[in-house]
Structures are given as C-alpha cells and as structure tokens.
Design a protein around this motif. Structure first.
Motif, mmCIF file in Angstrom:
data_model
loop_
_atom_site.group_PDB
_atom_site.id
_atom_site.type_symbol
_atom_site.label_atom_id
_atom_site.label_comp_id
_atom_site.label_asym_id
_atom_site.label_seq_id
_atom_site.Cartn_x
_atom_site.Cartn_y
_atom_site.Cartn_z
ATOM 1 N N GLU D 32 6.194 -4.141 -1.224
ATOM 2 C CA GLU D 32 7.428 -3.777 -0.535
ATOM 3 C C GLU D 32 7.831 -2.339 -0.823
ATOM 4 N N ASN D 34 5.987 -0.015 -1.037
ATOM 5 C CA ASN D 34 5.141 0.886 -0.264
ATOM 6 C C ASN D 34 5.036 0.437 1.191
ATOM 7 N N ASP D 35 6.096 -0.090 1.705
ATOM 8 C CA ASP D 35 6.161 -0.524 3.103
ATOM 9 C C ASP D 35 5.040 -1.484 3.463
ATOM 10 N N LYS D 37 2.214 -1.774 2.162
ATOM 11 C CA LYS D 37 0.857 -1.238 2.010
ATOM 12 C C LYS D 37 0.501 -1.170 0.544
#
Ligand SMILES: Nc1ncnc2c1ncn2[C@@H]1O[C@H](COP(=O)(O)OP(=O)(O)OP(=O)(O)O)[C@@H](O)[C@H]1O
Ligand SMILES: Nc1ncnc2c1ncn2[C@@H]1O[C@H](COP(=O)(O)OP(=O)(O)OP(=O)(O)O)[C@@H](O)[C@H]1O
Ligand SMILES: [Mg+2]
Ligand SMILES: [Mg+2]
Lengths: 326, 304, 264, 367, 233
Positions: D32, D34-35, D37
């Motif tokens: 989360e 890192n969006d 990723k």
C-alpha cells in the motif's frame, strides 16, 4: 425398486468421472482439482474405514487418527531410514518402495488397532469414545516428543514412494494410484458390508445382549472389525504421507479423529458410500470457502449445521430422497 | 516440606479449577446426555463478555453478571435453535451440530473482537498473595477460585440430587416422551437447564480470564480435559466429577512437579526431562485409560 | 425340529437336563438367589413361579451366564457349565427369551431369526459372500417364523412390531438356536388371549423335544403346560411338585396365588 | 510490467490467528505504501488461511500455483505447515520467502536454493537470550519451554549461549493452562534469572500466573521475542514492566525505514504492532528488491534468485543479509518493558546483544 | 369425559388406525380389547398426544385435544401407565414417584408417597434402589404408582398387570375397583377378560385399527360368538 438398477449406473458414472477428472481439470485450467480429488479419495478411505466400526458396528471411536497417523509414519520412518541408509533398530532396512510400505503400514496399523481395540473394547458407550481418544492422544504425545523423527516439526519425505514402471513424481500418476487403491478398497468394503460378518456386526450394534443370548461372543467380532477399520485408516495415512510427502503428529491429533467423524456423519452413518461423499463435501467446501474468504469457517459451520438440522442421515439421505429414488 | 504442601495445594486448586470448568459440562453432558462440543465456546463467550464489560466499566464486579447473562442467553438460544431438535436423534448428530457451532462461534468472536487476545486485569483486592501457612504465600485470586468452585460444587449437588428439577432432567434424559406424558414441559425444562449449564461455563470463562489468555479458541483447549473429568468421575455424577477433578488436579500436578526429578535419578538429565514431560502430558489420558479399564463406568458409578 | 434335539431326550434319559445346586446370588444386601436347588428333567416343562422380585429372572440370567453366581453349581446334561461364557452355553443347547424384550430393532423380523440361525451354524467370520443371497438361511429363518405365527410379518422391521408380536419373535429367535433347554421368561406376558392360547399350543408341541424352564405369571398357562412346578419366594424355593400339589399348597396360596379364584 | 502474483499461505483462524493476520497486514502495508506495487512492479497478493493444517497448506499452494499461476509464495506461520508445504513449493521451481517459521530441518541439510527466510532461524531467537542473560551477569538460570520441537530448540539455543549454570529445566505442555506446579519449583530453586519460551496464548497465561505468584518482583526474566510480542504485552498490561527481551526488531528502532513502517502501521491499523508484522513487511521488501532488479521478470528463476540473495533492501531492522543457507545474518538487541509516555507499557531497546549473527545450521547446507 | 371419534393415525407412511371410536363418561371404567397389534396402544398414544393423528376428533372434558402436546394432555388430567414398563431407570424408586408428582386439579384426597407405599409395600422396601434393577413386576407397580401420583382425572392403564404375580394382580384389580368406587374414570387395556367383565362398565373392541364392537359386559356375554371371533375367547 429404482434403487437396485440405478445404483450400478450411478457408480459407473462416478468411476468414469473420476477417471476423466485429471484430463478435464487440466483442459479447463483447474489443475489443482486433481490434488483436491486425491485428498478426497484418501480421506474417503479413512472415513469409510471409521464408518465400518462406527456406523455398522456402533463403536464410536474417537481415536482413528492414531491409525491414520501411524500409517503415515510407517511410510515416513521407512523413507527416513532409506534416505539415511541406516536400518531401523539396526535390523529393518528402510525402503521407498510403495509395494512394501503400503503393506507395512497395513500391518503396523493392524497391530496397533489390535492393541487399542483389545483394551478399549472392554468398555462401551461414552467410555469407549473417551478411551480411544485417550490412547490415540498418548500416541500423539509420543510422536511429538520423538526427536529422531522430527518431533512436532514432522518428517519430510523428499520423494514419493516408488512403484515399478510408474513415474511417481507426476501428480496424475499419484492420483491414479490413489484412485486404484480407493476402487479396490471400496470393492472389498462392498463385499464386506454385505457379508455374514457384517450381519453380525450390525446386530451387535443394535443389542449386544441379544447377540450373546443367541450364542455369540461379541468381543472377538468387535475386535476383528476394529482391526479391519484401523487398517483401512492406516492405508489412508500411508497414501496421505505419500501424497503430502510429509508425516507429522498433526495426523494423529484428536482434531483429525474429529474430522473423520464429521465426514462420516456428514455423509451418512452406516452407509457404504456416505462417508466418501462426506469426505468430498467436507474437503471441497473447506478449500472452496477458504479461497473465497478468510472467514470460511463461519460458512463451513453454517453449512454443516444446516445439513445436520435439515437432512436426517447426512448428505447420502438427501440423495436417496430425490424423487424417483426411494 | 513447604514445597510439598504447596504442590498439593496447587493440585487441589487446579482440581477445583477443572471442576469449575467441568461443572456446566456435567450438567449438559453428564445429566442431559447431550454431547456438546460447543461447551468450550460458551466458556469463551463468558470470558469475552465479562472481560469486555469489566474493562469498559473498570469494574470487575460488573463483569460477573455480564459474563453470566451472556453465557446463559447464548446457551439458551443455542438450545432453542439447535440442540432442541437433536435430543431424539443420534449422539452423532449432536457431535456434528456442535462441531459446526464451534466453527461459527470462533469466527463470530473473531469478527467482533479481532484476533488478538484481550487484556484482563486481576481485580485489585484479589491481586496479592495470602499467607495460608507460615512461609507459604498463595495467590489470593486462586484462593477465590477455590471458594467459587466449592460453592458451585455444593450448589450443583443439591440441585441435581435434592430437587425435582434434577430428577426431571435425569428422567428426561432416558425417556423424554414419558416425562412429557406425565405432564412436564420437558422442552422448557431443558432450555432452562441448558442455560444453567451455559451459565456455569460462562462463570468459569470469566473466572479464568485473569489467569489465562482470553482468546479465540480458548474453549477447545479445555474441552477435552473437562470431558475426561466427567468420564473419569462417572457420567452423570456430580460427586464423581468433583472428586475426579481433584484427583486429576493432584495427580497432574504431582507428575509435573516430581516425575522429571524421579526419572533423573535413573537417567541423564535432558532425556529425563523430556520423557518426564512426555509422560506427564499423557498423564490425564493415561489415568483415564487405567480408570476405565478397571472401572468401565468411571469411579463413582456403582459397578453393576 | 432338528435331529440333535430329537435325540437329546433319549441320550440324556438318566441325567437331568438341568441341575442347579446351592445357587446363591446377592445384590448388596438383597439375596436374590438363596441356595437354590432345581432340576429340570429331560423333555419336561418345569414351571417356575413366584411373586414379583422373587429372583426368577435373576436365576435365568445366571443360568445363561449373564450374571455370575456368588456360589453354587449349574450342570447341563450332566456337565458343569459354570466356567462357560454365555456363547458357549448356547452351544451347549441353552436358550432364553427375555421378559423385557431384547431384539434387534433395525432388522426385519426375518433377519432377527436369520442371525440366530447363522450364529448357530457358526460361519460368521465370513467376509466375502453376500449374506442376503443366502437362500438357505432365509428359508430356515422362515420355518421358525411360521412356527410362531409370524410368517406374515417377516419383512416388517422389529421396531414397528407391536408389543405382543415382539414377544412372539422372542420365542422364534430362541428356537432358531435349536435349544435343548429353553428358558422362557414370561412368554405369555403381553400376548392377547388368542395369542396366549396359540403359544400354549406351540409350547405343548415342543414338549418332549425340548426341556423347558417356564417362568410365567399366567396361571392358566402354567397349569395347562407344566409337568412340575417350583415356587420361588424371596430367592428361596419354598415348594416343588406336580400341578395339583402346588395348587393346593397353602404356603403357595398365601405367598403367590392369593386366596380365592386363582384364575385372574 | 505485467502484474505479478504473490501467494500468501498463512494461519488466520484459531488462537494463533493474530500471527498470520499481522504477517499479512505487514506485507500489505508494504504494498500500500507503494501504490500496490513492489519494486515498481504491480503486485496482486492472494491470501488464504491454512487453518494450521499441513494438508490445507499444501492444497492451497497447489491451487494457487496451477490455477492462478502463482510462482512467488510467502506467509506460513508454523513449522508443521511449512514442513508439508515448503518442499513442494521449492521443488516445483517456485520461490518461497518465510516471514516466520524456519525449522532446523529446512535450514541445514534440507535447505533449498529457492527457499529464503527473512525472520530468523528458530534457534537464533533463544541464543540471543542466552547471550544476554550471560551479559547481565546471571549465574544460574531456570529454563522452561513447552515439550515440542520449537521448545526444545529454544532451550538448547539458550543453553548454547548462556555461560552460567542451569538451576532447573522444565518442559511444559503445549496445552497447559496451569503453571502453579512449575512456578513453585522455580521459587524453590531460587535462580538468578528465569528464561522461558511460551509463544502466543501460552505466554500470556504463563506471565499472568508468574506475576500472580509474586515471582515477578523477586526473580527477573529474560525472554526471546515470541514470548513477549506486542500483543502479549498488551494482554498482560502493567505486570510486564521490567521484563527483558531479546529481539531482532523493535518498534522504536531508530532508522528511516522503520520509522516509516511504524508510522504507516499506526495510520492503517488500530492494534498493537508486532514483530510478525515487521517480518511480513520485510518479506515484501525482499520480493520488492528482486522484482525491481529483474524488472518484474520472474520467469528467469536464476536471475530472480540472484537478486533475492543480494538482499538489496533496507530492512526495518537495519543491517540485514542472507547467509549461505539463505537465512538472515542480523543483529540481536536487548529490549526492556517500560512505561511509555502515555502510561502503557512498551518495549524499549536498550542495547545490542549479538551482531551479524547467523545460525548453527548454515554449515550443513549445501546448495 | 373423553370422546374419541373417527380417529386415524399412522406411523410414518403406514397407517394403523382407520376409525377408532371411544367414549368414556365421568366415573366410568371402560376397556379397549383386541388382539396383538390391532392398535390399542396406538390409540392410547394418540390420545396422549404422543402421536399426531391424521384425522378424527379427541375431546377431553369438552375440549379438543387432538394435536395437543403430551404435557398439556397430561396437565388436563390424563394419567398414563404405559405398556412395557417405562420406568426412569436412572432414578431411584422414590425419585420416580416424586419427580412428576402433582395435584393439578387440587384433589383433597390426593395420592401421596405414603399411600402408594401402602398400596405396594414392596416398593417401600426398595425406596433407594435404582429403578433399572427392579424386577419386572416391581417396575410395573412403580409405573402405576407414578401415574397415580399425578392425580389424574382419567387413568389409562395399558396392560398394567402384565407380568404381575396373581396376588399382586388381584391387589391391583382391587385397587382399580377402589379407584372406581371413588369415581375415578379409567381406560383399561388388558387381556384378563373375566375380571374386566366384572370391573368395567363398557367395552370396545378394535380390529385392524377400527372399532368393531362396543357394549356393556352383559352385551359382551350375549355376543360371545362375535367377540370370540375378534379376540379369540
Ligand atoms: N442388578 C441388580 N441390583 C440390585 N438388585 C437387583 C438387581 N437385579 C435384580 N435385583 C433385585 O433382585 C430381585 C429379583 O429380581 P428378578 O428380576 O429376578 O425378579 P423376578 O422374580 O424375575 O420378578 P418378576 O416376576 O417381577 O419379573 C428384585 O427385588 C430386584 O429388585
Ligand atoms: N413405532 C411403530 N412404527 C411402525 N409401526 C408400528 C409402531 N408401533 C406399532 N406399530 C404397528 O402398529 C400396529 C398396532 O400396534 P399397537 O402397538 O397399537 O398394537 P396393540 O393393539 O397395542 O398390540 P399389543 O397388544 O401387542 O400391544 C401393529 O401392527 C404394529 O406393528
Ligand atoms: Mg422377571
Ligand atoms: Mg399394546
């Protein structure tokens, strides 16, 4: 009766479906179904074995995990000695040949069942439930503290046992081996539950006093039934150890005995294929629900509850109540 | 010597704790004849309800009625919705139904309270130790458990053996229809008694809060032990359950306390410790197996 | 009946079918059998009467080995059976019926009898051949049902039988073990009038082939059937003799029959 | 790059459910932050509960692998589930990073090139406790642990590094609920220090009873992390004050990565932070490092393995690398329970116990 | 007091009662006769609410009790002595008697433990023995005593003298006679025709689930030919 000719047709259909399953699974991209089905077959054997004493003989054993576990450990221990190349107790060489390990598992679980049965059959009713539980739990604690065989961490069996001419590393092969064993097992069981012996056993369930009064010594018959049943569970355990390539005290824990019992009741106590259906429903539900939600136990609990409350005699009873089959 | 007395006291205290846990089960399993695997779940419900109320209000006392009420209500509801349909059926159906209830209860508690164990404070006035004998300090809370356990034992004994309710419950467990045909509303009676058994489980759960972890699944840990107690004592006998609890408590404690030491006299240390622990884990099961082999109906049921 | 049963009386003409000597059994403080001596002659119907709780059923249970006596010996056809299990006693030719019926409720009437036949044949450790296809077994079972008047009910589940029918089945099952000594615990109880008469006829027909110890409160039946009667009161045999002797025995009248019309 | 699937097989039900939950949420947090990723590659995390049953763990793996094409796995909490599942995962060519369980049978001879551990090897936990007890100058110790493999490992690990004498050694039971008999023995033995290993609920029970027996004031205790994680600490409350713990991580570690992690956790979840969460988080970072290095290409297993081995991520623990058996080489710290600013007890780091510590089995591993 | 008409009852799919008629007046003693398996017990169970009838009417004291629960039927004043000695085996003799004892209709001369013991002295010797170990006849006495202790308006005796020694049987007949004298209504099922003829006011014969004959004792003698056909006398 519709029953008599419907049944063979249904069975053949089921068998065909089971044979086709891996290919269908592969074609449709649900490969894991094959492993799931393998587990169902194995648990089906275990549950049907338990049902032989529980449903037919009225002996509610709460310790059948002991036989399941010991079957698994026989495979595991023989493999470990094979891999380490040191004979068991300095005498018995290890092996990874299924043609040896399966009979060995049958033998050992049979002996264990004879011992446990001989002791516990001196009681009955709730006391029998608890004493089988107790003896099985003792075995559980024994294996937990056996450091040589991994204790609580269990025994990892790096390679599945070998069968001449077969590639046992292939999942489909293992599935077919288990299927073959299952078919043979149920064929034997079919004969068994229709035999004179079973007639006696079912009589004993209904009234031991009556059976004694017509000249029968209950103990021997119950013990033999118990041994047969224990060997069935041992067989299942041995297959499971081969399939999981792992044996651990978890296989012996009372919760496992409880699961077997749940499968039997779920499918239909005292019916030939009920426990198999029960095992299938239980295992499939468990993995299906778990893949949907982490709160799968809530769903499983509710479904099981509805089954007990609204079907009398388990899933099998629902089938036999379908219109046209009576 | 003090150590020995202390250990025996520990054994007795553990026994009484066991009885407190087993009391409700004796009622439901021993006397009503219902195999209720979800008994442990009610114990958990009592522990959670009492603990949450005690923590929120800051009063241990308020926790008690909360635990009792929650457990009794849940128990009565469970009887009304599920168990009631199963009296006439096979014991095995009871096994499956109450097994599913365990799954349901555990998940519902998880959904409401999360997965972490709860914090429970020992009530202030019971948190210290009391000098029971010169040089022998004993935790006050454990003494409180002993008192409650004894009171429950006495109360139950009177209820079952000296009251009509007790007789009717026992009568109903063997021939429900006949009790009904003699004009007793067995269904109501059973709901009430089941609720009472649940209430005792709730009490045990709440009392256990300060000494155990209040967490999901806490019921299953005690379930088997309590069944063992009931069976060793003799199914259906309150007196049996009580003495079996004490016996198991003392033997279990003695095994844990002295067995490794004894074994160490004849073997090397670590092996003795491991073996001793192994045998003492099997202790209660071993004891039960022996008892049942000698007296197949348990200790306190006449032989014939 | 079978050849064995027919020959039995001649063979054992000298030795009694059953000889009980000094049998004692107590439950706590209660003495249920108090030095009982009892002989059943080959081929006779020996009635055992006595008030409720006198110890009649207890005696039968000891004869069958279901209860162990505290003292005393039991001989069947001259041989002691004290050390034998219930099953072996049945092999020796003993069979009983139960006062409070004890049947296999989930089996059909026929199967209840068939199981008994099967056990008698002694081939029960057979795991392979389907028992349902065993025509011989079926037919044999049916002969006993016919004999007891239950032929029409052969396919009924025992749980669905009326009380009286269950009593009839009790007898059929006992007969299926081909006994030489039949211990009957109140076979008439629960039977209707017509059925009682039928039962009396049937027992009379078995007479001379099978020795019988008949426990019964129905005095019409007892007087109609018995060769000899023993009276058990509080665990003790207080009188033993022919029908007429017993009927007129004053002790028996007060302890058991009661004054006046004995018919009711 | 394409979305990469990571399968998490973990224990979410039963008393130990909080362990799996924290591992999962720690891992998710990393995503989360890192969006969604990891290492710049979009990741789909598939979580499934194994119910603490080895057979289920194995089944879940099969389904994830064959039906969903998952090749990267993590999550298992318990050694017995790992025993049934991990060999299959790695034998099939998939990767597994353990965020917790690391039994010795997979650390020595049974090691595998696709098997990585970001937590610790079971024994190390207790070796650090032994070391610390020695450092504190205790001359004799009373040791207690449950009678199962991990318990025995704990005691042998402790003894390996404790230089004083053992005043008493007791194996308790896995299902034990009453420790009075053991506590009486401890009191009678009058040791300088008590070392005990009782994870999860057992630990809560043990510590509560230890305190009630009045021992907390008289005999100090040195513990390894599992016996006093954040959740246990919260459950026993004030009576934990004064206990000493050795651990590889603590929430107050003064490094950027950790501060970020702790802050994010507090933001996201309303419950105590445990080291299980940190291990889940680190497992995610480890995958992230390899995904980044390979640009999300997991088909080239050799390359992926190589980049994993580098451990090219900033662990919340500070220094971190993999040893020859791909288990961590890391520092161990001493922590002490103290009252925090808000009055609730918290773990405070007070010093380093072992640095660059590896495990006893590394030498047996041949890859 | 009790009026049963057109009663039909089945066990599962097999219908056993097809048309049973039965009327019992206040203070009357009525018998139900018939061979084994003709539906006597089934009739009793239907009246008691232990079986749910398919059709028909059961009026007790003017109220419809068809389909009522057993406990409510019992509470209205029906006392049952079931067939086959259904004592509560795990209770002692005394407990069997007091557990369900009640005097719901507020009788002044209610049955008490003492009166029951007086009626059956054997029971008073076995007060603390568990009922399972009683002899067959003792159990029968116990069950009768238990029903009396509920002080019923209508007492139903289903083969209550089965297995009793002639003396005791006579005592029970005496007792029933005494009860009758007190105005107790009784439904009797028994095979002892000679006594029944003397005791009872009226008789009903069931044959294959149908009431095929009814009348008083005199009529029974008169129709002996017919009766013989039904019950084999
Ligand atoms: N297991 C037992 N424990 C204690 N007392 C017992 C036991 N079994 C039987 N009795 C008692 O022994 C006595 C004899 O019982 P038994 O059943 O033999 O009587 P019976 O002669 O068959 O009577 P009935 O004609 O009423 O059947 C009775 O008083 C009974 O209560
Ligand atoms: N539980 C049952 N399930 C199915 N059928 C039953 C059941 N009980 C009785 N029956 C059948 O119902 C019929 C009537 O039985 P019932 O018990 O009413 O007879 P009865 O007149 O009381 O006979 P008896 O004098 O032998 O007691 C019988 O044919 C019997 O087989
Ligand atoms: Mg008798
Ligand atoms: Mg009847």
């Amino acid at each position: 009766m519709a029953h008599s000719y419907m049944r063979p047709v249904l069975l053949i259909a089921l068998l065909v479906a089971l044979i086709a399953l891996p290919s269908v699974a592969q074609a449709s991209g649900y490969n894991a179904v094959t492993s799931l089905a393998t587990r169902v077959l194995i648990y089906g054997i275990a549950a049907a074995s338990l049902n032989f004493v529980l449903g037919y003989g009225g002996m509610v054993s709460f310790g059948h995990a002991a036989f399941f576990g010991i079957g698994g450990y026989v495979v595991g221990i023989l493999y470990q000695h094979f891999a380490l190349e040191e004979p068991l107790l300095g005498l018995i060489p290890g092996t990874n040949q299924m043609l040896i390990t399966l009979p060995a598992a049958l033998l050992v679980s049979g002996i264990l069942a004879a011992a446990i049965g001989a002791l516990s059959l001196r009681t009955g009713g709730v006391q029998f439930i608890m004493i089988t539980l107790a003896l099985a739990q003792m075995l559980f604690f024994l294996f937990v503290s056996l450091k040589t065989y991994g204790g609580d961490d269990g025994l990892i069996i790096r390679r599945t046992n070998e069968l001449p001419g077969l590639n046992m590393r292939d999942k489909h092969t293992i599935y077919y081996v288990c299927l073959a064993v299952t078919v043979a097992f149920f064929a034997l069981l079919y004969r068994l539950v229709h035999s004179r012996f079973a007639q006696i056993l079912v009589g004993l369930r209904q009234s031991e006093r009556r059976m004694a009064a017509i000249g029968l010594s209950p103990y021997r018959y119950k013990l033999v039934a118990f041994i047969i049943s224990g060997m069935g569970c041992g067989l299942a355990g041995a297959l499971m150890a081969n399939f999981l390539r792992y044996a651990s005290p978890d296989m012996l824990h009372w919760t496992k005995s409880g699961e077997f019992m749940v499968m039997v009741i779920l499918g239909g106590v005292g019916t030939l294929f009920g426990p198999f259906i029960g095992a299938a429903v239980f295992i499939v539900l468990e993995s299906l629900l778990a893949s949907w939600t982490e709160h799968w136990q809530l769903g499983l609990g509710l479904i099981l509850l509805l089954v007990v409350l609204y079907t009398q005699g388990g899933v099998q009873a629902v089938f036999s109540r379908l219109p046209g089959r009576r | 010597m003090t150590l020995f007395i202390e250990q025996m006291l520990n054994g007795l205290q553990f026994g009484v704790t066991l009885f407190l846990l087993a009391a409700g089960l004796t009622l439901i399993f021993g006397i009503m004849g219902v195999i209720n695997l979800a008994h442990g779940s009610i114990y958990m419900v009592g522990a959670y309800a009492g603990t949450v109320v005690a923590t929120q209000t800051g009063s241990f006392w308020l926790g008690i009625p909360a635990a009792l009420a929650a457990a009794a209500l849940v128990g009565a509801a469970m009887e009304f919705l599920v168990i009631r349909r199963l009296y006439q059926r096979d014991h095995l159906d009871q096994v499956l139904a109450t097994f599913s209830l365990i799954l349901i209860f555990n998940q519902v508690i998880t959904l409401i309270f999360g997965r972490q164990p709860l914090f429970v404070a020992t009530p202030e006035f019971l948190s210290g130790s009391i000098e029971v004998l010169p040089g022998l300090l004993y935790p006050a809370y454990r003494l409180a458990i002993i008192v409650v356990g004894l009171a429950v034992a006495l109360g139950l004994y009177l209820l079952i053996n000296k009251t009509r309710i007790g007789m009717l419950v026992r009568a109903g467990s063997t021939n429900r229809d006949m009790v009904r045909a003699l004009g007793v509303d067995v269904r109501l009676l059973y709901t009430v008694v089941f609720g009472l058994g649940a209430l005792l489980a709730g009490l045990a759960g709440f009392m256990a809060g300060p000494i155990l972890a209040v967490q999901v699944g806490m019921g299953e840990q005690i379930l088997i032990t309590t069944f063992v107690v009931v069976v060793v004592g003799g199914v259906g006998s309150i007196r049996g359950a009580f003495f079996a609890s004490l016996l198991l408590g003392v033997i279990d404690t003695a095994l844990r306390a002295y067995l490794p030491g004894l074994l160490r006299q004849i073997m090397v240390g670590p092996e003795a410790d491991a073996l001793g622990a192994g045998i003492s884990s099997m202790g209660i099961y071993l004891l039960m197996a022996i008892v049942l082999l000698i007296r197949p109906k348990g200790l306190f049921i006449p032989k014939s | 009946m079978s050849a064995v049963a027919e020959k039995a009386p001649e063979q054992a003409a000298a030795t009694p079918s059953l000889a009980v000597r000094g049998l004692v059994k107590s439950f706590g403080g209660l003495i249920a059998s108090d030095h009982i001596d009892l002989t059943v002659r080959p081929g006779e119907i020996h009635a055992l009467i006595g008030p409720n709780g006198a110890g009649k059923t207890t005696l039968i249970s000891q004869l069958m080995g279901e209860l162990t006596p505290d003292a005393g010996t039991i001989e069947v056809e001259g041989q002691s059976i004290d050390a034998l299990s219930t099953a072996s006693r049945v092999e020796r030719g003993l069979a009983r019926t139960f006062q409070i019926t004890c049947l296999l409720p989930d089996y059909t009437v026929r199967d209840n009898v068939a199981v008994a036949v099967q056990v008698r044949q002694g081939h029960s450790f057979r795991f392979w051949k389907p028992v349902a296809k065993d025509e011989a077994l079926r037919r044999q079972a049916e002969t006993y049902l016919a004999a007891t008047g239950l032929a029409e009910r052969a396919d009924e589940l025992v749980a669905n039988l009326s009380h009286g029918e269950q009593k009839q089945l009790e007898l059929a099952v006992a007969l299926a073990t081909e006994p030489r000594l039949l211990l009957l615990d109140e076979p008439m109880a629960g039977l209707g009038h017509a059925e009682s008469l039928q039962m009396i006829e049937m027992l009379r027909g078995l007479k001379n082939q099978v020795s019988m110890l008949l426990v019964e409160h129905d005095m019409d039946a007892v007087f109609a059937l018995a060769d000899r009667i023993s009276v058990l009161v509080y665990g003790r045999i207080i009188a033993s003799g022919t029908v007429d002797e017993i009927r007129d025995d004053p002790d028996v009248r007060t302890a058991y029959l009661g004054e006046g019309d004995a018919g009711c | 790059a394409d979305e990469v699937k990571i399968g998490m097989i973990t224990t979410l039900s039963g008393p130990a459910g909080y362990l799996g939950q924290d591992i999962r949420d720690g891992f998710k947090l990393a995503m989360e932050m890192n969006d969604g990723k990891l290492g710049g590659v979009p990741v789909e995390l598939i979580v499934e509960d194994d119910g603490l049953k080895p057979g289920n763990g194995r089944q879940i793996f099969e389904r994830m692998q064959s039906d969903e094409g998952v090749k990267l796995f993590t999550g298992i909490v318990f050694s017995n589930v790992a025993g049934a599942t991990v060999p299959d995962i790695v034998d099939s060519g998939s990767f597994y990073i353990s965020p917790n369980a690391a039994p010795s049978n997979l650390a020595g001879k049974g090691c595998h090139e696709n098997y990585f551990v970001v937590s610790w090897q079971n024994d190390s936990l207790h070796e650090s406790a032994g070391q610390y007890a020695t450092e504190l100058g205790y001359k004799n110790a009373f040791v207690l642990a449950p009678n199962y493999q991990a318990g025995k490992d704990a005691i042998s690990g402790f003894k390996r590094f404790f230089k004083g004498e053992i005043a008493g050694e007791i194996y308790t039971r896995l299902d034990q609920t009453d420790y009075a008999a053991e506590l009486a023995q401890v009191r009678a033995a009058e040791p300088d220090v008590v070392f005990q290993f009782h994870p999860g609920g057992l630990g809560i029970t043990f510590l509560k009873q230890y305190q009630q027996a009045g021992l907390a004031d008289s005999i100090p205790m040195v513990l390894a992390a599992p016996s006093l994680d954040g959740v246990i600490l919260q459950a026993i409350g004030d009576s934990a004050v004064g206990l000493t713990v050795t651990a590889h991580w603590n929430s107050d570690f003064d490094n950027e990565a950790n501060k970020e992690f702790v802050a994010a956790w507090k933001e996201a979840y309303d419950r105590p932070l445990t080291y299980y969460a940190s291990q889940g988080y680190d497992a995610a970072l480890a995958y992230a490092s390899a995904l980044k290095a390979t640009g999300g290409n997991i088909d080239d297993a050799d390359a992926f393995r190589e980049s994993l081995r580098k451990a090219d991520f900033t662990s919340v623990r500070g220094d971190f690398s993999f040893g020859p058996n791909q288990h961590p080489v890391q520092n161990w710290y001493a922590l002490k329970v103290e009252k925090g600013e808000d009055g609730t007890p918290m773990l405070k780091t007070i010093g380093e116990v072992l640095s660059g510590h590896s495990d006893a089995y590394a030498a047996e591993c041949q890859m | 007091m009790l009026k049963v008409s057109g009663l039909q009852t089945a066990y599962g799919r097999s219908q056993v009662l097809f048309d049973v008629e039965l009327t019992i007046g206040e203070g009357e003693v009525v018998t139900l006769l018939g061979r084994n398996g003709m539906g006597k017990t089934t009739t009793v169970k239907s009246i008691m609410g232990l079986l749910k009838p398919l059709a028909g009417e059961i009026l007790f004291c003017g109220q419809n009790v068809r389909g009522a629960t057993p406990e409510s039927v019992a509470r209205r004043g029906v006392g049952l002595v079931p067939e086959g000695r259904q004592v509560f085996p795990t209770l002692t003799v005394r407990e069997n008697l007091v557990a369900t004892a009640a005097n719901r209709l507020g009788r002044s001369d209610a049955w008490t433990l003492e009166r029951v013991y007086e009626l059956f002295p054997r029971l008073s010797e076995r007060v603390d023995q568990s009922a399972a170990t009683l002899s067959g006849g003792e159990q029968q006495m116990l069950v009768l005593g238990r029903a009396l202790m509920t002080n019923p308006k209508l007492l139903i005796l289903d083969e209550a003298t089965e297995g009793l020694a002639p003396v005791i049987r006579r005592e029970i007949w005496g007792c029933i006679e005494a009860l009758k004298g007190e105005g107790q209504s009784i439904l009797l099922i028994d095979k002892n025709l000679s006594v029944l003829k003397r005791l009872a006011d009226r008789h009903y014969i069931v044959e294959k689930g149908r009431t095929v004959w009814s009348g008083d004792s005199a009529a029974l003698d008169r129709d002996s030919e017919l009766v013989h056909g039904y019950i084999g006398l």
